[in-house]
Design a protein around this motif. Structure first.
Motif, PDB file in Angstrom:
ATOM      1  N   PHE A 172       0.614  -1.640  -0.013  1.00 15.77           N
ATOM      2  CA  PHE A 172       0.161  -0.072  -0.159  1.00 15.77           C
ATOM      3  C   PHE A 172       0.643   1.988  -0.101  1.00 15.77           C
ATOM      4  N   ALA A 173       2.017   1.586   0.931  1.00 16.05           N
ATOM      5  CA  ALA A 173       3.188   2.524   0.884  1.00 16.05           C
ATOM      6  C   ALA A 173       3.209   2.636  -0.157  1.00 16.05           C
ATOM      7  N   GLU A 174       3.968   1.411  -1.508  1.00 14.22           N
ATOM      8  CA  GLU A 174       4.479   1.640  -1.903  1.00 14.22           C
ATOM      9  C   GLU A 174       4.262   2.165  -3.620  1.00 14.22           C
ATOM     10  N   SER A 175       2.858   2.076  -3.246  1.00 14.08           N
ATOM     11  CA  SER A 175       1.728   1.850  -4.213  1.00 14.08           C
ATOM     12  C   SER A 175       1.261   4.064  -3.923  1.00 14.08           C
ATOM     13  N   LEU A 176       1.540   4.155  -3.397  1.00 13.08           N
ATOM     14  CA  LEU A 176       0.745   5.236  -2.820  1.00 13.08           C
ATOM     15  C   LEU A 176       1.938   7.092  -3.053  1.00 13.08           C
ATOM     16  N   SER A 177       3.244   5.992  -3.291  1.00  8.50           N
ATOM     17  CA  SER A 177       4.314   6.750  -3.623  1.00  8.50           C
ATOM     18  C   SER A 177       4.691   6.725  -5.254  1.00  8.50           C
ATOM     19  N   MET A 178       3.292   5.562  -5.989  1.00 11.69           N
ATOM     20  CA  MET A 178       3.391   5.867  -7.048  1.00 11.69           C
ATOM     21  C   MET A 178       2.474   6.366  -8.093  1.00 11.69           C
ATOM     22  N   ASP A 179       1.950   7.411  -7.201  1.00 12.24           N
ATOM     23  CA  ASP A 179       0.178   7.056  -7.863  1.00 12.24           C
ATOM     24  C   ASP A 179       0.687   9.514  -7.769  1.00 12.24           C
ATOM     25  N   LYS A 180       0.105   9.739  -8.914  1.00 10.08           N
ATOM     26  CA  LYS A 180       0.546  10.998  -9.629  1.00 10.08           C
ATOM     27  C   LYS A 180      -0.217  12.198  -8.650  1.00 10.08           C
ATOM     28  N   THR A 181      -1.491  11.746  -8.888  1.00 10.00           N
ATOM     29  CA  THR A 181      -2.587  13.065  -8.396  1.00 10.00           C
ATOM     30  C   THR A 181      -1.463  13.890  -6.599  1.00 10.00           C
ATOM     31  N   PHE A 182      -2.374  14.662  -6.394  1.00  9.10           N
ATOM     32  CA  PHE A 182      -2.323  15.656  -4.841  1.00  9.10           C
ATOM     33  C   PHE A 182      -3.260  16.674  -5.142  1.00  9.10           C
ATOM     34  N   VAL A 183      -2.821  16.736  -4.035  1.00  7.98           N
ATOM     35  CA  VAL A 183      -3.660  18.066  -3.047  1.00  7.98           C
ATOM     36  C   VAL A 183      -3.589  18.572  -2.623  1.00  7.98           C
ATOM     37  N   GLY A 184      -3.754  19.996  -2.152  1.00  6.78           N
ATOM     38  CA  GLY A 184      -2.856  20.576  -0.576  1.00  6.78           C
ATOM     39  C   GLY A 184      -3.173  21.834  -0.067  1.00  6.78           C
ATOM     40  N   VAL A 185      -3.095  23.150   1.117  1.00  7.99           N
ATOM     41  CA  VAL A 185      -3.930  23.531   1.272  1.00  7.99           C
ATOM     42  C   VAL A 185      -2.514  24.704   2.005  1.00  7.99           C
ATOM     43  N   SER A 186      -2.570  25.648   2.125  1.00  2.00           N
ATOM     44  CA  SER A 186      -1.067  26.757   2.867  1.00  2.00           C
ATOM     45  C   SER A 186      -2.194  28.068   3.187  1.00  2.00           C
ATOM     46  N   GLY A 187      -1.081  28.530   4.013  1.00  2.00           N
ATOM     47  CA  GLY A 187      -1.589  29.981   4.294  1.00  2.00           C
ATOM     48  C   GLY A 187       0.024  30.604   4.667  1.00  2.00           C
ATOM     49  N   GLY A 188      -0.091  31.918   4.521  1.00  2.00           N
ATOM     50  CA  GLY A 188       1.055  32.901   5.294  1.00  2.00           C
ATOM     51  C   GLY A 188       0.153  34.682   4.932  1.00  2.00           C
ATOM     52  N   TYR A 189       1.275  35.026   4.480  1.00  2.00           N
ATOM     53  CA  TYR A 189       1.407  36.764   5.078  1.00  2.00           C
ATOM     54  C   TYR A 189       2.095  36.652   3.716  1.00  2.00           C
ATOM     55  N   THR A 190       0.785  37.553   2.565  1.00  2.00           N
ATOM     56  CA  THR A 190       1.171  38.993   1.845  1.00  2.00           C
ATOM     57  C   THR A 190       1.141  39.887   1.904  1.00  2.00           C
ATOM     58  N   HIS A 191       1.951  41.006   0.929  1.00  2.00           N
ATOM     59  CA  HIS A 191       2.159  42.120   0.673  1.00  2.00           C
ATOM     60  C   HIS A 191       1.708  42.841  -0.885  1.00  2.00           C
ATOM     61  N   LEU A 192       0.385  43.508  -0.519  1.00  2.00           N
ATOM     62  CA  LEU A 192      -0.098  44.076  -1.935  1.00  2.00           C
ATOM     63  C   LEU A 192       0.191  45.311  -2.049  1.00  2.00           C
ATOM     64  N   ASN A 193       0.712  45.173  -3.102  1.00  2.00           N
ATOM     65  CA  ASN A 193       1.334  47.234  -2.922  1.00  2.00           C
ATOM     66  C   ASN A 193       0.508  47.922  -4.151  1.00  2.00           C
ATOM     67  N   VAL A 194      -0.097  48.697  -3.774  1.00  2.00           N
ATOM     68  CA  VAL A 194      -0.661  50.078  -3.829  1.00  2.00           C
ATOM     69  C   VAL A 194      -0.531  51.319  -4.255  1.00  2.00           C
TER      70      VAL A 194
END
Length: 182
Positions: free
Chosen positions: A5-27
């Motif tokens: 099962f672990a080997e089959s996971l490492s061979m899979d090609k799709t993924f999802v992700g989530v992240s968050g952080g700081y943004t500076h928007l020039n005005v």
């Protein structure tokens, strides 16, 4: 069975992700003859959701939605990204990438109390990304990155006979999150 099962996971090609952080928007303001009702906030935070496909050993393709939130404005950014992996060094995979898409900026507070303001702006989005991923467990990676995005948001503000324009043209984001492969 667990090993297979672990080997089959490492061979899979799709993924999802989530992240968050700081943004500076020039005005930038084109003409200072109109005094804005408040100081425009350039710093905020963002949430990024992505789905992707591992195209090859060195290239990932991602479909992304990013929400950038500030005191006066928010952005909805929709973009396609590519990530070029630069190898693997002791479990860390650095990468660089490019982004292309669409950005929608909306005002949550009026910059000046008149009825002749623009309240939203659409713009194409292009950018670059630098980041690194670290394998936490077989299917889960820690992802840290910096993104520089170029946009051309313009907001026209009129007060009596005077007109000025606010331009939101670049943003810098620093994010941390996770990516799950399946």
């Amino acid at each position: 069975n667990t090993l297979l099962f672990a080997e089959s996971l490492s061979m899979d090609k799709t993924f999802v992700g989530v992240s968050g952080g700081y943004t500076h928007l020039n005005v930038d303001q084109s003409d200072n003859s109109i005094i804005l009702g408040n100081t425009l906030e350039e710093d905020g935070y963002n949430l990024l959701f992505q789905a992707g496909y591992n195209y090859s050993d060195n290239v990932d393709i991602t479909l992304n939605y990013q929400r950038v939130i500030q005191n006066d404005t928010y952005e909805n950014n929709y973009f396609l990204g590519t990530e070029f992996k630069l190898g693997n060094m002791q479990g860390v995979t650095p990468y660089t990438g490019a982004q292309l898409g669409y950005s929608l900026l909306k005002w949550t507070n009026k910059p000046i109390a008149t009825t002749d303001n623009d309240f939203s702006s659409g713009s194409f989005l292009g950018g670059i990304t630098l980041g690194a991923r670290y394998q936490l467990i077989d299917a889960l990676e820690l992802n840290i990155n910096y993104a520089l995005n170029f946009k051309a948001h313009k907001t026209a503000i009129e007060d009596s006979s005077v007109t000025t324009e606010l331009t939101h043209n670049t943003s810098h984001s620093l994010n941390a999150g996770v990516r799950y492969s399946f």
